[in-house]
Design an enzyme around this catalytic site. Structure first.
Site, PDB file in Angstrom:
ATOM      1  N   ARG A  93      22.926  19.355  27.735  1.00 23.42           N
ATOM      2  CA  ARG A  93      24.244  18.413  28.049  1.00 23.42           C
ATOM      3  C   ARG A  93      25.164  18.675  26.500  1.00 23.42           C
ATOM      4  O   ARG A  93      26.342  18.532  26.756  1.00 23.42           O
ATOM      5  CB  ARG A  93      23.898  17.086  27.901  1.00 23.42           C
ATOM      6  CG  ARG A  93      23.312  16.766  29.523  1.00 23.42           C
ATOM      7  CD  ARG A  93      22.331  15.367  29.495  1.00 23.42           C
ATOM      8  NE  ARG A  93      22.888  14.298  28.968  1.00 23.42           N
ATOM      9  CZ  ARG A  93      22.150  13.294  28.739  1.00 23.42           C
ATOM     10  NH1 ARG A  93      20.855  13.020  28.632  1.00 23.42           N
ATOM     11  NH2 ARG A  93      23.036  12.149  28.127  1.00 23.42           N
ATOM     12  N   ARG A 110      36.019  14.324  30.775  1.00 24.84           N
ATOM     13  CA  ARG A 110      34.989  15.246  30.025  1.00 24.84           C
ATOM     14  C   ARG A 110      35.526  16.632  30.323  1.00 24.84           C
ATOM     15  O   ARG A 110      34.617  17.579  29.500  1.00 24.84           O
ATOM     16  CB  ARG A 110      33.659  14.972  30.553  1.00 24.84           C
ATOM     17  CG  ARG A 110      32.655  13.970  29.704  1.00 24.84           C
ATOM     18  CD  ARG A 110      31.346  13.925  30.605  1.00 24.84           C
ATOM     19  NE  ARG A 110      30.503  13.702  29.917  1.00 24.84           N
ATOM     20  CZ  ARG A 110      29.639  12.355  29.739  1.00 24.84           C
ATOM     21  NH1 ARG A 110      30.346  11.302  30.442  1.00 24.84           N
ATOM     22  NH2 ARG A 110      28.531  12.481  29.163  1.00 24.84           N
ATOM     23  N   ARG A 119      15.663   7.682  31.323  1.00 24.79           N
ATOM     24  CA  ARG A 119      16.715   8.545  32.544  1.00 24.79           C
ATOM     25  C   ARG A 119      15.797  10.104  32.499  1.00 24.79           C
ATOM     26  O   ARG A 119      15.298  10.373  31.493  1.00 24.79           O
ATOM     27  CB  ARG A 119      18.233   8.510  31.966  1.00 24.79           C
ATOM     28  CG  ARG A 119      18.909   7.278  32.368  1.00 24.79           C
ATOM     29  CD  ARG A 119      20.384   7.336  31.680  1.00 24.79           C
ATOM     30  NE  ARG A 119      20.889   8.591  31.611  1.00 24.79           N
ATOM     31  CZ  ARG A 119      22.027   8.568  30.759  1.00 24.79           C
ATOM     32  NH1 ARG A 119      22.711   7.577  30.679  1.00 24.79           N
ATOM     33  NH2 ARG A 119      22.696   9.844  30.711  1.00 24.79           N
TER      34      ARG A 119
HETATM   35  N1  LIG Z   1      33.315  12.844  33.433  1.00 19.24           N
HETATM   36  C1  LIG Z   1      32.342  13.266  33.796  1.00 19.24           C
HETATM   37  N2  LIG Z   1      32.608  14.605  34.448  1.00 19.24           N
HETATM   38  C2  LIG Z   1      31.435  15.369  35.043  1.00 19.24           C
HETATM   39  N3  LIG Z   1      30.302  14.838  34.894  1.00 19.24           N
HETATM   40  C3  LIG Z   1      30.002  13.666  34.374  1.00 19.24           C
HETATM   41  C4  LIG Z   1      30.996  13.029  33.902  1.00 19.24           C
HETATM   42  N4  LIG Z   1      30.517  11.601  33.363  1.00 19.24           N
HETATM   43  C5  LIG Z   1      29.257  11.718  33.406  1.00 19.24           C
HETATM   44  N5  LIG Z   1      28.776  12.853  34.140  1.00 19.24           N
HETATM   45  C6  LIG Z   1      27.283  13.198  34.533  1.00 19.24           C
HETATM   46  O1  LIG Z   1      26.552  12.220  34.324  1.00 19.24           O
HETATM   47  C7  LIG Z   1      25.696  12.593  33.487  1.00 19.24           C
HETATM   48  C8  LIG Z   1      25.377  11.250  32.499  1.00 19.24           C
HETATM   49  O2  LIG Z   1      26.682  10.840  31.954  1.00 19.24           O
HETATM   50  P1  LIG Z   1      26.493   9.600  31.084  1.00 19.24           P
HETATM   51  O3  LIG Z   1      25.712   8.510  31.331  1.00 19.24           O
HETATM   52  O4  LIG Z   1      27.984   9.438  30.438  1.00 19.24           O
HETATM   53  O5  LIG Z   1      25.662  10.224  29.690  1.00 19.24           O
HETATM   54  P2  LIG Z   1      25.792  10.060  28.234  1.00 19.24           P
HETATM   55  O6  LIG Z   1      26.332   8.674  27.923  1.00 19.24           O
HETATM   56  O7  LIG Z   1      24.409  10.064  27.579  1.00 19.24           O
HETATM   57  O8  LIG Z   1      26.776  10.935  27.925  1.00 19.24           O
HETATM   58  C9  LIG Z   1      26.221  13.729  32.427  1.00 19.24           C
HETATM   59  O9  LIG Z   1      25.258  14.517  31.794  1.00 19.24           O
HETATM   60  C10 LIG Z   1      27.045  14.396  33.671  1.00 19.24           C
HETATM   61  O10 LIG Z   1      25.924  15.174  34.395  1.00 19.24           O
END
Ligand SMILES: Nc1ncnc2c1ncn2[C@@H]1O[C@H](COP(=O)(O)OP(=O)(O)O)[C@@H](O)[C@H]1O
Ligand SMILES: Nc1nc2c(ncn2[C@@H]2O[C@H](COP(=O)(O)OP(=O)(O)O)[C@@H](O)[C@H]2O)c(=O)[nH]1
Length: 212
Positions: free
Chosen positions: A160, A82, A149
């Site tokens: 986000r 990300r 969540r």
């Molecule tokens: N690759 C990543 N790097 C940093 N933080 C992450 C990463 N993946 C997930 N997160 C953290 O976990 C949260 C939830 O991620 P995720 O479940 O993938 O949410 P969504 O699918 O709604 O984008 C993110 O908002 C972030 O805080």
């Protein structure tokens, strides 16, 4: 790849039904650590609940450790990388064959996330409008309760999406310049999915095709 709520988890579940790839979701890995209530879990929870990304070094360490445990299996990463720094760390260890980007308008996403219901132990997701559970409030497979969540509130979703624009969009350019980025645009997963499936049918060697 794709903004929060673009359907990464939903599309990943469809991919692993049709193709032999192991699915690794960064969000599920993080929430598993949060549930374990370790010191690390508490730090992660505070980042996630504030709608911030967790630190690159922590995230990369967790993902690379899981990837090392996969042996020779092929895998599908959902939610990682990300940031450009995460993409570079991944590149140092593995070569990425293809990157699927779900390009869904932010307005569509906001509505979806406030009606997302999640089965935390498995990461299965439901939506009151799109794919409701058979019994309201319960997971179809285990019958266990679904939760909303803590980070799916309108205010946190806005944060986000901001962090997606600032930190994650540059990763699209990173992969575009490497020639591995494939973008699918739309507002409905059911319309996007046939194109993703057709692309993977062409892209993946036959060993990956067929029910997993
Ligand atoms: N690759 C990543 N790097 C940093 N933080 C992450 C990463 N993946 C997930 N997160 C953290 O976990 C949260 C939830 O991620 P995720 O479940 O993938 O949410 P969504 O699918 O709604 O984008 C993110 O908002 C972030 O805080
Ligand atoms: N209304 C609607 N909801 C969808 C669609 N595709 C996925 N969803 C729901 O939108 C929410 C976010 O999808 P998810 O796969 O979790 O996205 P991710 O955050 O990118 O992993 C979930 O509640 C899904 O059930 C769609 O085409 N229409």
């Amino acid at each position: 790849m794709g903004p929060p709520g673009s359907g990464k988890g939903t599309v990943s579940a469809r991919i692993t039904k049709s193709f032999v790839l192991k699915h690794l979701s960064s969000g599920d890995i993080l929430r598993c650590n949060v549930n374990a209530q370790t010191e690390l879990g508490l730090l992660l929870k505070s980042c996630i609940d504030q709608g911030q990304l967790v630190p690159d070094d922590v995230m990369s360490r967790l993902i690379l450790s899981d990837l090392r445990g996969m042996g020779q299996s092929s895998w599908l990463l959902d939610g990682f990388p990300r940031t450009v720094s995460q993409a570079e760390t991944l590149d140092d260890a593995y070569s990425v064959d293809t990157v699927i980007n779900l390009n869904v308008p932010f307005q569509t996403i906001k509505q979806r996330l406030t009606s997302r219901w999640t089965h935390l132990p498995s990461g299965r997701v439901y939506n009151i409008d799109f794919n409701p559970p058979k019994v309201p409030g319960l997971d179809d497979v285990t019958g266990e309760p679904l939760v909303q969540r803590d980070d799916d509130t309108p205010e946190t979703v806005t944060r986000r999406l901001k962090s997606y624009e600032t930190l994650t969009e540059p990763v699209l350019e990173y992969y575009r310049s490497k020639g591995v980025l494939e973008t699918f645009s739309g507002t409905e997963t059911n319309k996007i999915w046939p194109h993703v499936e057709e692309f993977l049918n062409r892209k993946l060697p036959s060993v990956h095709r067929g029910a997993a």
